[in-house]
Design a protein around this motif. Sequence first.
Motif, mmCIF file in Angstrom:
data_model
loop_
_atom_site.group_PDB
_atom_site.id
_atom_site.type_symbol
_atom_site.label_atom_id
_atom_site.label_comp_id
_atom_site.label_asym_id
_atom_site.label_seq_id
_atom_site.Cartn_x
_atom_site.Cartn_y
_atom_site.Cartn_z
ATOM 1 N N PHE A 10 0.873 -1.164 0.000
ATOM 2 C CA PHE A 10 0.000 0.000 0.000
ATOM 3 C C PHE A 10 0.914 1.218 0.000
ATOM 4 C CE2 PHE A 10 -2.115 -3.464 2.128
ATOM 5 C CZ PHE A 10 -3.436 -3.412 1.680
ATOM 6 N N SER A 11 0.758 2.094 -0.987
ATOM 7 C CA SER A 11 1.648 3.247 -1.081
ATOM 8 C C SER A 11 0.871 4.499 -1.455
ATOM 9 C CB SER A 11 2.754 2.996 -2.101
ATOM 10 O OG SER A 11 2.202 2.775 -3.375
ATOM 11 N N ALA A 12 1.407 5.632 -1.027
ATOM 12 C CA ALA A 12 0.791 6.924 -1.338
ATOM 13 C C ALA A 12 1.841 8.003 -1.219
ATOM 14 C CB ALA A 12 -0.364 7.217 -0.388
ATOM 15 N N GLU A 13 1.612 9.058 -1.966
ATOM 16 C CA GLU A 13 2.434 10.257 -1.880
ATOM 17 C C GLU A 13 1.480 11.430 -1.959
ATOM 18 O OE1 GLU A 13 5.847 12.541 -4.487
ATOM 19 O OE2 GLU A 13 5.609 10.375 -4.725
ATOM 20 N N ARG A 14 1.683 12.409 -1.095
ATOM 21 C CA ARG A 14 0.780 13.558 -1.050
ATOM 22 C C ARG A 14 0.588 14.140 -2.450
ATOM 23 N NH1 ARG A 14 1.612 18.560 2.953
ATOM 24 N NH2 ARG A 14 -0.137 17.781 4.107
ATOM 25 N N ALA A 18 -3.353 7.133 -3.882
ATOM 26 C CA ALA A 18 -2.995 5.964 -3.080
ATOM 27 C C ALA A 18 -3.150 4.721 -3.937
ATOM 28 C CB ALA A 18 -3.886 5.880 -1.847
ATOM 29 N N PHE A 19 -2.255 3.754 -3.720
ATOM 30 C CA PHE A 19 -2.221 2.569 -4.571
ATOM 31 C C PHE A 19 -2.027 1.296 -3.754
ATOM 32 C CE2 PHE A 19 -0.975 6.200 -6.981
ATOM 33 C CZ PHE A 19 -1.623 6.032 -8.194
ATOM 34 N N LEU A 20 -2.659 0.229 -4.216
ATOM 35 C CA LEU A 20 -2.425 -1.123 -3.716
ATOM 36 C C LEU A 20 -1.706 -1.846 -4.828
ATOM 37 C CD1 LEU A 20 -2.609 -3.620 -2.014
ATOM 38 C CD2 LEU A 20 -5.021 -3.813 -2.620
ATOM 39 N N ASN A 21 -0.430 -2.157 -4.600
ATOM 40 C CA ASN A 21 0.475 -2.600 -5.651
ATOM 41 C C ASN A 21 0.430 -1.533 -6.739
ATOM 42 O OD1 ASN A 21 1.298 -4.847 -4.148
ATOM 43 N ND2 ASN A 21 -0.410 -6.063 -4.901
ATOM 44 N N ASP A 22 -0.086 -1.798 -7.911
ATOM 45 C CA ASP A 22 -0.127 -0.766 -8.956
ATOM 46 C C ASP A 22 -1.541 -0.267 -9.247
ATOM 47 O OD1 ASP A 22 2.638 -0.799 -9.361
ATOM 48 O OD2 ASP A 22 2.473 -2.550 -10.671
ATOM 49 N N ILE A 104 -2.223 7.537 7.579
ATOM 50 C CA ILE A 104 -2.921 8.813 7.410
ATOM 51 C C ILE A 104 -2.803 9.290 5.971
ATOM 52 C CG2 ILE A 104 -2.833 11.276 8.017
ATOM 53 C CD1 ILE A 104 -2.144 10.356 10.902
ATOM 54 N N VAL A 105 -1.609 9.219 5.413
ATOM 55 C CA VAL A 105 -1.398 9.625 4.015
ATOM 56 C C VAL A 105 -2.184 8.710 3.080
ATOM 57 C CG1 VAL A 105 0.309 10.002 2.189
ATOM 58 C CG2 VAL A 105 0.879 10.560 4.561
ATOM 59 N N LEU A 106 -2.179 7.407 3.334
ATOM 60 C CA LEU A 106 -2.933 6.467 2.500
ATOM 61 C C LEU A 106 -4.416 6.828 2.465
ATOM 62 C CD1 LEU A 106 -1.326 3.082 3.600
ATOM 63 C CD2 LEU A 106 -1.228 4.074 1.294
ATOM 64 N N VAL A 107 -5.009 7.022 3.637
ATOM 65 C CA VAL A 107 -6.449 7.314 3.704
ATOM 66 C C VAL A 107 -6.765 8.630 3.011
ATOM 67 C CG1 VAL A 107 -8.391 7.813 5.246
ATOM 68 C CG2 VAL A 107 -6.834 5.918 5.771
ATOM 69 N N ARG A 108 -6.009 9.656 3.288
ATOM 70 C CA ARG A 108 -6.279 10.961 2.670
ATOM 71 C C ARG A 108 -6.125 10.903 1.152
ATOM 72 N NH1 ARG A 108 -3.528 14.821 7.265
ATOM 73 N NH2 ARG A 108 -5.364 14.850 8.610
ATOM 74 N N GLU A 109 -5.097 10.241 0.676
ATOM 75 C CA GLU A 109 -4.886 10.147 -0.773
ATOM 76 C C GLU A 109 -5.905 9.241 -1.457
ATOM 77 O OE1 GLU A 109 -2.828 11.892 -2.880
ATOM 78 O OE2 GLU A 109 -2.547 13.118 -1.080
ATOM 79 N N ALA A 110 -6.591 8.415 -0.671
ATOM 80 C CA ALA A 110 -7.659 7.563 -1.212
ATOM 81 C C ALA A 110 -9.025 8.239 -1.083
ATOM 82 C CB ALA A 110 -7.667 6.213 -0.502
ATOM 83 N N GLY A 111 -9.028 9.516 -0.674
ATOM 84 C CA GLY A 111 -10.270 10.286 -0.596
ATOM 85 C C GLY A 111 -10.935 10.293 0.758
#
Length: 153
Positions: A10-14, A18-22, A104-111
Motif C-alpha cells: 500500500f503506497s501513497a504520496e501527497r 494511493a495505490f495497492l500494488n499498482d 494517514i497519508v494512505l487514507v487521505r490520498e484515497a479520498g
Amino acid sequence: VYNPVSDELFSAERGSGAFLNDRRMRVAARRDMTDCVIGCGIPYLGRKGSDHGRFLLELREVMMNSVGMRRAGAAALDLAYVAAGRLDAYWENPISAWDIAAGIVLVREAGGFVSDINGGQAMFDRKEVACGNERLHKQLLDLIHKAAKTGKS
C-alpha cells in the motif's frame, strides 16, 4: 505499508493518490454506519494511556450501529484497509505516531478523512485517530462522543 502475508504494498504520496500494488485505491462509498464494517484498535494492559472502560463504551456504541468489527493487528494495516475500501472506518486510542503516519497519508490520498477523536488534526499529540469517508468519519466521531457522554452520566 507492506503486508508480507498477502504480498501487498500500500503506497501513497501527497497529491499523487494511493495505490495497492499498482492499482489506485479509494475509500468505501457507503453512507450509513449500519451498513459498515469498522476497524478498531484494542487497548492492552500496561500501555500508558490505555483506558479499557472508555474503549468498551466506544466499542458498544459502534457495534450497536454497524454490521461488524474487525482488527488486523496493526494500525498501519487497518488504515491501509480503510484506504482500500476493505474497512469502512477505523479508530484507535492510544496510538503512536509511527503506527499511523503512513496510514494517514494512505487514507487521505484515497479520498478519506482522518482526524483525532475531536475532529482536529492533533493525532500525534493526542495519540488517537479516527477515519473513513466524509460521512462515515462524522458518524464514527458522533458515536465515540456519545459513548463518552454515557460514561460521564
